[in-house]
Design an enzyme around this catalytic site. Structure first.
Site, mmCIF file in Angstrom:
data_model
loop_
_atom_site.group_PDB
_atom_site.id
_atom_site.type_symbol
_atom_site.label_atom_id
_atom_site.label_comp_id
_atom_site.label_asym_id
_atom_site.label_seq_id
_atom_site.Cartn_x
_atom_site.Cartn_y
_atom_site.Cartn_z
ATOM 1 N N GLN A 166 7.437 13.568 -1.266
ATOM 2 C CA GLN A 166 7.819 14.025 0.068
ATOM 3 C C GLN A 166 9.319 13.939 0.311
ATOM 4 O O GLN A 166 9.828 14.575 1.236
ATOM 5 C CB GLN A 166 7.062 13.226 1.139
ATOM 6 C CG GLN A 166 7.457 11.759 1.220
ATOM 7 C CD GLN A 166 6.538 10.979 2.152
ATOM 8 O OE1 GLN A 166 5.450 10.564 1.772
ATOM 9 N NE2 GLN A 166 6.977 10.764 3.382
ATOM 10 N N CYS A 208 4.373 12.649 5.158
ATOM 11 C CA CYS A 208 3.204 12.110 4.456
ATOM 12 C C CYS A 208 1.899 12.731 4.947
ATOM 13 O O CYS A 208 0.993 13.013 4.164
ATOM 14 C CB CYS A 208 3.148 10.599 4.636
ATOM 15 S SG CYS A 208 3.099 10.114 6.369
ATOM 16 N N HIS A 249 1.485 5.545 7.403
ATOM 17 C CA HIS A 249 1.629 6.389 6.221
ATOM 18 C C HIS A 249 0.299 7.059 5.864
ATOM 19 O O HIS A 249 -0.722 6.392 5.755
ATOM 20 C CB HIS A 249 2.113 5.496 5.065
ATOM 21 C CG HIS A 249 2.509 6.248 3.839
ATOM 22 N ND1 HIS A 249 3.311 7.365 3.865
ATOM 23 C CD2 HIS A 249 2.234 6.030 2.527
ATOM 24 C CE1 HIS A 249 3.499 7.809 2.632
ATOM 25 N NE2 HIS A 249 2.852 7.021 1.799
ATOM 26 N N ASN A 294 -0.408 8.562 -3.768
ATOM 27 C CA ASN A 294 0.716 8.539 -2.838
ATOM 28 C C ASN A 294 1.546 9.813 -3.005
ATOM 29 O O ASN A 294 1.295 10.600 -3.928
ATOM 30 C CB ASN A 294 1.560 7.270 -3.088
ATOM 31 C CG ASN A 294 2.413 6.891 -1.889
ATOM 32 O OD1 ASN A 294 2.513 7.633 -0.906
ATOM 33 N ND2 ASN A 294 3.052 5.738 -1.960
#
Ligand SMILES: *[C@@H]1O[C@H](CO)[C@@H](O)[C@H](O)[C@H]1NC(C)=O
Length: 367
Positions: free
Chosen positions: A163, A169, A308, A330
């Protein structure tokens, strides 16, 4: 003045040595300063770090060394901890700076508090009223669940994305869930566009945060997303929403569900169907520098302050330690964690689990 890298690093190392002697910034006893300096330099090369002034470079080196010592202290514990910490692109950031950068997760804006209220408002009114609670998941017998689920191995997860310095996110978590839903529905994996969401979904706040449920709702209303290839990621919100790309078939959200919170088995049941959007509290040191193993530190997510959005891609049990985990993708590039993934324990004393990952899970159905 921008110093060229070789020169600036030469200067940094010269002056840092002097400064370290003066201020006794020694790292731990068995590691010589020279070795630490070399490690810093090689880390800076790996992560393409360039500092504009020598002063800044010195400050960053100090922070890097403090982080380094803290990671070493964790890794050298006896008995050996179930997870290790290690350097990544955040090694020259204090935890405060890290939080500044990533507070722009789900709940935040320039003023964290204001944003939190704003997000709460969104949760309470818009998105929440549009999503259904997937109660049937709670009725699934744990004995009926597979031992392990891995959507990465099954081919339902795209390569790890990054990102960058943008609080997007939520868009990555959303595309991950949609990519997975389309894969389950059609057997095809297509990387989907976060930029499409950043530029066009105005209920969410671009690089200043958003919520996955809002993004599902946006997709439900507007009917699908373009591919990553046709609408590539820019790490900033565009001035206009581009409409010259074709929505990928099988990415129209027909409905989406919230996973009932606070229950490990319920999330496992959801994961047995498809990859799931989850939110975590990512602002702790152990999350910032997670490297390998199964994260078992209950201080992560005790407060349940979600900041997040990520993607749960499966669950399993670590063969070495026997620790049961959730597999989480992630969006901080593949140098963070285990090639961009983190495994988080399924056992936690926290009400909402490790890093509060059981608090706000949801998933779409697509046509
Ligand atoms: C859409 O338009 C933008 C801006 O004019 C352009 O840069 C981009 O390549 C176009 N995309 C496609 C898929 O044609």
């Amino acid at each position: 003045m921008m110093l060229s890298k070789p020169l600036s690093f030469f200067l940094i190392i010269q002056s840092a040595s002097a400064a370290v002697n003066l201020r006794s910034l020694q790292s731990n006893a068995d590691e010589s300063l020279a070795t630490t300096m070399m490690m810093f330099r090689s880390w800076a090369d790996t992560h393409d770090k360039e500092y504009t002034t020598e002063e800044e470079a010195m400050d960053r080196l100090k922070i890097w060394m403090e982080n380094h010592e803290r990671m070493e202290a964790h890794n050298n514990q006896v008995p050996k901890p179930s997870f290790t910490l290690g350097h990544n692109e955040f090694s020259d950031m204090t935890n405060d700076e890290f939080q500044q950068r990533f507070r722009l997760g789900i709940y935040s804006n320039t003023e964290a508090q204001m944003a939190k209220k704003q997000a709460q408002k969104l949760v309470n009114s818009d998105a929440a009223s549009a999503s259904k609670m997937a109660r049937h998941l709670e009725e699934i017998n744990p004995l009926d669940l597979p031992e392990q689920v891995n959507w990465v191995a099954l081919g339902g997860v795209t390569p790890v994305k990054n990102q960058g310095a943008c609080g997007s996110c939520w868009a990555f978590s959303t595309t991950g869930a949609l990519e997975g839903a389309k894969f389950v529905h059609t057997g095809e994996l297509v990387s989907l566009s976060e930029q499409n969401l950043l530029d066009c979904d105005h209920t969410d706040m671009g690089c200043s945060g958003g919520l996955m449920d809002n993004a599902f709702k946006f997709d439900e209303k507007t009917g699908g997303l373009c591919s990553e290839e046709d609408y590539p990621y820019k790490a900033k919100q565009g001035r206009v929403c581009l409409t010259n790309c074709t929505d990928v078939p099988g990415t129209i959200v027909s409905t989406f569900y919230d996973v009932p919170p606070g229950n490990t088995q319920t999330l496992m049941a959801a994961l047995s169907m498809q990859p799931i959007s989850v939110a975590v509290q990512a602002n702790q040191f152990v999350f910032q520098f997670y490297k390998t193993g199964v994260l078992t530190d209950d201080s992560c997510g005790k407060a349940g302050d979600l900041d997040h959005g990520v993607l749960a891609a499966g669950y399993g049990t670590d063969s070495e330690t026997g620790e049961p985990y959730f597999l989480i993708k992630n969006s901080w590039g593949d140098k963070w964690g285990e090639n961009g993934y983190i495994r988080m324990s399924r056992k936690s004393k926290n009400q909402y689990g490790m890093c509060a990952l059981l608090k706000m899970a949801s998933y779409p159905e697509v046509v």
